[in-house]
Scaffold this motif. Sequence first.
Motif, PDB file in Angstrom:
ATOM      1  N   ARG A 236       0.841  -1.202   0.000  1.00  0.00           N
ATOM      2  CA  ARG A 236       0.000   0.000   0.000  1.00  0.00           C
ATOM      3  C   ARG A 236       0.872   1.247   0.000  1.00  0.00           C
ATOM      4  NH1 ARG A 236      -5.513  -0.791   1.134  1.00  0.00           N
ATOM      5  NH2 ARG A 236      -6.014  -2.964   1.638  1.00  0.00           N
ATOM      6  N   ILE A 237       0.440   2.200  -0.830  1.00  0.00           N
ATOM      7  CA  ILE A 237       1.067   3.514  -0.870  1.00  0.00           C
ATOM      8  C   ILE A 237       0.161   4.460  -0.095  1.00  0.00           C
ATOM      9  CG2 ILE A 237       2.059   5.309  -2.323  1.00  0.00           C
ATOM     10  CD1 ILE A 237       3.329   2.598  -2.753  1.00  0.00           C
ATOM     11  N   TRP A 238       0.738   5.141   0.902  1.00  0.00           N
ATOM     12  CA  TRP A 238      -0.043   6.015   1.781  1.00  0.00           C
ATOM     13  C   TRP A 238       0.330   7.472   1.539  1.00  0.00           C
ATOM     14  CZ3 TRP A 238      -3.438   3.138   4.648  1.00  0.00           C
ATOM     15  CH2 TRP A 238      -3.109   1.804   4.876  1.00  0.00           C
ATOM     16  N   HIS A 274      11.214  -1.664  -0.654  1.00  0.00           N
ATOM     17  CA  HIS A 274      12.334  -0.723  -0.634  1.00  0.00           C
ATOM     18  C   HIS A 274      12.068   0.343  -1.696  1.00  0.00           C
ATOM     19  CE1 HIS A 274      16.366   0.867  -0.300  1.00  0.00           C
ATOM     20  NE2 HIS A 274      16.535   0.712  -1.605  1.00  0.00           N
ATOM     21  N   TRP A 275      12.295   1.593  -1.324  1.00  0.00           N
ATOM     22  CA  TRP A 275      12.113   2.711  -2.254  1.00  0.00           C
ATOM     23  C   TRP A 275      13.503   3.230  -2.625  1.00  0.00           C
ATOM     24  CZ3 TRP A 275       6.868   5.281  -1.580  1.00  0.00           C
ATOM     25  CH2 TRP A 275       6.487   5.929  -2.763  1.00  0.00           C
ATOM     26  N   HIS A 282       9.350   4.426  -8.393  1.00  0.00           N
ATOM     27  CA  HIS A 282       9.527   2.983  -8.456  1.00  0.00           C
ATOM     28  C   HIS A 282       9.732   2.418  -7.048  1.00  0.00           C
ATOM     29  CE1 HIS A 282      10.404   4.058 -12.640  1.00  0.00           C
ATOM     30  NE2 HIS A 282      10.090   2.816 -12.960  1.00  0.00           N
ATOM     31  N   VAL A 283       9.131   1.281  -6.811  1.00  0.00           N
ATOM     32  CA  VAL A 283       9.260   0.575  -5.537  1.00  0.00           C
ATOM     33  C   VAL A 283       9.662  -0.862  -5.845  1.00  0.00           C
ATOM     34  CG1 VAL A 283       8.017  -0.332  -3.528  1.00  0.00           C
ATOM     35  CG2 VAL A 283       7.654   2.031  -4.262  1.00  0.00           C
ATOM     36  N   LEU A 292      11.919 -10.969  -6.976  1.00  0.00           N
ATOM     37  CA  LEU A 292      11.917  -9.539  -6.692  1.00  0.00           C
ATOM     38  C   LEU A 292      11.178  -8.829  -7.817  1.00  0.00           C
ATOM     39  CD1 LEU A 292      15.542  -8.923  -5.385  1.00  0.00           C
ATOM     40  CD2 LEU A 292      13.452  -9.153  -4.068  1.00  0.00           C
ATOM     41  N   VAL A 293      10.330  -7.873  -7.434  1.00  0.00           N
ATOM     42  CA  VAL A 293       9.460  -7.199  -8.391  1.00  0.00           C
ATOM     43  C   VAL A 293       9.716  -5.702  -8.300  1.00  0.00           C
ATOM     44  CG1 VAL A 293       7.067  -6.734  -9.036  1.00  0.00           C
ATOM     45  CG2 VAL A 293       7.717  -9.005  -8.210  1.00  0.00           C
ATOM     46  N   LEU A 294       9.860  -5.054  -9.464  1.00  0.00           N
ATOM     47  CA  LEU A 294      10.007  -3.602  -9.553  1.00  0.00           C
ATOM     48  C   LEU A 294       8.682  -3.014 -10.014  1.00  0.00           C
ATOM     49  CD1 LEU A 294      11.909  -1.105  -9.429  1.00  0.00           C
ATOM     50  CD2 LEU A 294      12.375  -1.494 -11.863  1.00  0.00           C
TER      51      LEU A 294
END
Length: 1485
Positions: A236-238, A274-275, A282-283, A292-294
């Motif tokens: 989630r992006i807050w 990780h940012w 991109h996260v 691992l997913v970008l």
Amino acid sequence: MHDRLLPASPNWYCSRCSDINARGVLGFGAKNGIYLVQISVAKPVVIGELAGHKERVSGFAFCQQEGEEDVCASTSDDGAVKVWDIHQRAVVAQHSAHQSTITALHWSPVEKHLVVSGDDKGVVMCYWHNRNDIHSFFPEPRAIFCLACSPHHENYVAIGYKDGIVAVIDISKKGAVIHRLRGHDDEIHALAWCPQMGEEALFSRSEDGTEPSNGVTEGAVAGCYLVSGSKDQTIRIWSTARSKGVMTLKLPFLKRRGAAVDPGIKERIWLTVHWPKGRPSHVVSSCFGGELVLWDLTKSGKQKWSLLGSADGQNHSRIVFNLSSLCLDGQELLISTSMDREIKCWDLSSLDSLWTLPTLGGFVYALSFSPVGTGTLALGVGDNMIRVWNTLSIQNKYDTKIFWQGIKSKVTALAWHPSKEGSLAFGTDDGKVGIYDTFSSKPPQISSSYHRRTVYTVAWGTPVPPLSFGAEKPLFSLYSCAGEGVILQHDPYKLTAEATDIDKVIRDTNNVKHKLSPHTDLRWKPDGTVVAVGNEDGSIEVFQAPSLKLLCTIQQHHKTINTLQWHHQHGSSPEVHGLLASGSSNALVYVHDLRSVLENPSENPIFITEPFRSLAGHTAKITGLAWSPHHDGRLVTVCYDGTAQVWDIMKEEPVRNYRGHKGRLLCVQWSPVDPDLVWTGGDDFTVQEWALSRQEHTKPPKGKRAQQLKAKTKKKKKATGKGGMRVEETDSLFGDDEKGSEASGGPEEAQSDNEEEEEKKSISSIVLPAVTDVPEWRRGSSSLTYSTVRDKLQNGGKSFAFVKKEEKKKERPDSSMKKRKPRSILPLSTSMDHRPREELQQDCVMLASVKHNSGTFADCVPGTGEHIQLGLFTDRQALYRMLQEEEDGHIDAGHYDSVVYLRLWKGDIAGALKIATEKGELTDHLISVAPMAGYQVWAQAVEAYVKQLCLQEQYLKAASHLLSIHKVYQAIDLLKSHQLFREAIALSKARLQHEDPVLKDLFMTWAAVLEKDGHYATAAKCYLGADCSFDAAKVIAKKGDTDSLRIAASLAQISGERDLSHSLSLRCAKDLVALQDWVAAQEVLRTQESLLGHQLLFSVYELLTVNLSQSGLVSWTCTSTHAWSTSCDSNFLQVVTGVWERVFGVTARDRIKVEDLRAQLKTTENPKVTPNVPLKQLLSHVALDVTLATLSLLFGDWDSILENLLYALSRGSDAGNFTLMSEICLLLFPQGEKSVAQYKQLLESTEEKNSVVAQSIQAFICYHQMYQTWWSQNGKMASAVNGSNIINGLQTTQCQNGSSSQAPGADVNGLAEKEVMSDACGREDSVTPGASLNFSQFLLSEPHATFQATQRTIAAIQQKLASLVQQHSHVQDTDPGTEEAQPDTPKPCQEPPGSQGSTEQSADVSESLPSLIALVSEHHKKLASVPESVKKYPFPDVMECCIVLLYMDQTGASVPARLRSEALGLLQKYGTGPALHRAWQRFVS
């Protein structure tokens, strides 16, 4: 000191256990240390380790400020937070303020001295290490999983909790929560702030449940984005500016290439995020199986992600725990740590893996270089895996291949095939032996013959019988030696066939009849002609192949042989070809020259007791040996002292000593290509490559380090184990790690959760010096089995502190394994066998003489005195004499148990029971044999045993023994007397009749105890069991809450206790009404038909509450209301009757039912109200009056209607609540006097009582209209200002008269309330300014004025009388020497008696007691003359009404002269008291 190093695996299940600084130094926590790795695009280099924590490292973070890159912080399960300087490898600051396990750590990116940590109790610690200042906060009572300091605001910290809550706190405001972000359903694994300040527009997916605006969220001027990863499989992006989520990303389910999908993957997910600093849009996140997913946050469409490592083998094979990134030489790199024990470096531009650093998750038990594949090193590790390392690879210095299939335990032994490339034999801790083809991906071949204990050694050698027979014999056989002391020979081509024990061949060839010593090691000479076998007793035997004829036995060591090694065959000097090196537990290395034995074997075995060379210097047991393939007579040894020593055998002197390991060394190999390189592995989870030429030490340490290591390895006391072996020698090296996991499918299955447990256990057992189950390299058939900790040590699980504690407890019995020899039951005769040999031989002569009656020893009596020992070898009488003397000796020594056994052996059961009873040492065994002596003896023994058991507080056992002799009632009474009621009841119901009074007595007694202790529910069950339903309901109701009352009422109803059920239901309903839960109250009443009247009452109460809440009088909120309880616009009584008919079925047609309901409610207590009564209670009284009036309406009793309506109307006035009176007036009489006139027309009689009731109602209506007229004429503000004198005057007046029937305006609060009511001028009965006040004539009633004035006078006189009596009592009771409290004095506003009466009465009143009593009597006579109808029914205060009319006349109101004159006359006649007089005199001009 080392060239290359495979470090220990990063710790699992930590939110931030690795970090990287701007200089490219990666730090990660492994076990209780921190490894430092220099990162580059080409390769990693392990540059050092930070050691200082006592337990597992749970967090690590670098300071990211420029110039402070060498400073970092770490946390551990030991409770410490440490700040390190990695350049100095030292702690610069630390604190231990946390009281619970630390679970999260971060170094503030803004404040360079601030380290923030959190623990599993929810405590956040802010540590400014430069000034040693600690501030603690407790923002939420939840377990913290992770935290992240804001890179843009120095005081903001984001915290992720175990229950899925994300909170942002401000540490400058004492940890106040400024944002509480809800959305996740499970634990938060990672948090990361956007590196860019502000909130740029991000694409939002509508299917994720967000609130998109044209597909794009509007950017905010302030704030910053925050990303969170949770176990619920979402990211989630807050938005901190809007305090809500703006984007939800669901993990894609990726099926791994060439592998089945493991259904358990989702259960073990760890979602880290990780940012990257240079990519605000991109996260990076982990996925289910290690991928691992970008994520591109600005990209539209469903697939917003890209997968890192598209090529096969680039991805991790297990879940990823930590991510960190840096920009190095213009290239953005990402570092990841995973459960697969690999650290990978990624290029974020190409999304490819640059390199992989393998790590180790267990002890390194075995190292083996391939004799065919040059430079290929095999590692046997305690994490259930084999690693094959190409040490000569130029492109990748850490080119390793992992083998895990078919391995379910620690790999403890390895051996390459001498000629077949890629064929690797291995042995495991669970006794398996197998062969791997390292060039194939197939599972290994496993031998069908398992060892019972740990495999110590596997070796290839010449076949011996029976494999040496036949034409198809193999060129090499595989041999394995394990902890049970057996060496098995396996056919490498037929591993499914049964392996053979070579001991049989040894016995047959050498004609051995005795028991062979358990074997602990074997080593074939490189040419395959002989094999050396090490034994548990320290001997070494050399056998000739293939017959295994014994050539020689070496008896030099005195402890278990741990390792053997033959010198290589390609040496330049022939004298070294027969050298055999051996190492054991006595810290010495012996080298034996067996060349002569091998070249010229003799017919009989040779016994060798002197070594060729003796190498002394190590301080602990030897665990590994390796000859240099490049030199003659050059040997390297490894030891428990933590060092590796290189020796020159020919000169018998040390050459170099390596001290790079942090623990004990277990294995060693010399490089086959570089004479200067040696490889060592140990219990510090590392394999290290080091060069001899770079070592500064020559000999092993002799100082403090050696002593510490020696103390660590010998922490346990030496105690005798099985077979006479010492525990030190019998401990297994392979007890530190967890047993292998079940695995059959993909890598996830093979490296299952047991691997995680193994790592936790290994870490705990190594890093904690106090834990004593660290295995030791010992060979013996009786090696111990160690328990392991199987709990996963992840967040939310058990911390290492607890593991340490548990292991200590488990180790205590192991630390004293020496068995104490049991006490002899025949000590006297036994002691006689320990005399000198001559005396023992003389006994033989004496015994022979006695048995053959030779008469040589006529004075010898076997079994007595000095000849007691001979009683065992002659007849029974002698034996009895011997046993009698033994009994006497035991009695003198207090060993009564031995006496009992001796008597039992003689058959004297009664005697055995007697002495056991006397000494209180009866046992179950004695009771079991007691019936052999008869029933009476058995019964007496049982009764004695019962008393003994009671003294030992074993009541249940005592009761069971009473049952064995059929004493049921005594058993029950025993249990009851010790308050074991549950057991006593169970026994009673099982053995007694149902109607037996004992059972009821038990229930009642237990119920009384439970009731006293507050266990009401269980007490109720007891009462029900005793058929006392009434008591059961009463005890449940004792708790007093509504749920308990409801249950109690239901129980009473089921049991037939109708009256009790009625009262409990009513009590429960009243409590629910007090809580304003109207629906629940009616549901409770509905269960009782007898409570229909109260249903009607509560319905009226609910209607009143709802209607009065519309006017603002009722300020509380109702918990629940019915649909029919709405505000009414028409006549209130008509609304009530309508509700009754629709909901309760009560109509005027059923007169009998109505009359019964009215009679029922008339019995309800409805006392007169007093001032300051609570509004809820006041409304209940009004509701009862209205309910009775409505029932009278349905019944047609019009006389009672007006009487009940009058009481309902007057209660607000009596309580001083003018607002309530006004609202009730408007509800019941919406048309004012017209409504009263309608009721008067329906009256059935014209009695005086009815006319008085109607007059009182009219008076209260006029009382209400009078104030409405006043407020309508002058306005609220005018009345408040101009009427202040009236208020003050009336207050003084009422304070004087003390009337019990004072009007609402009798005090300041009452009149102020009336002023507030001026807002109601717009009501239906409001009078417009200038309206006539002729209606006020109903208020000026002289009979009521007389009655009220007389009441006020009597009250004042009675108060004066009470004051005089108190003063008189005080004078008589007061001691002259002490001070007593002064009696209550009249209030300042009180006037002398008679001040409310006429002038002549108040002028000449005497202050004496008789005169006051006479005056009271006179006024009571006056009261008696007042008509009963005037005294019975309430009426407004006439004096108050007169003063208000005079005031209105003075302010311009059109008060008729007749009314003014009448009001003035009443004031002059009855308002003669000083206060009243002053109040109305100011209005007379």
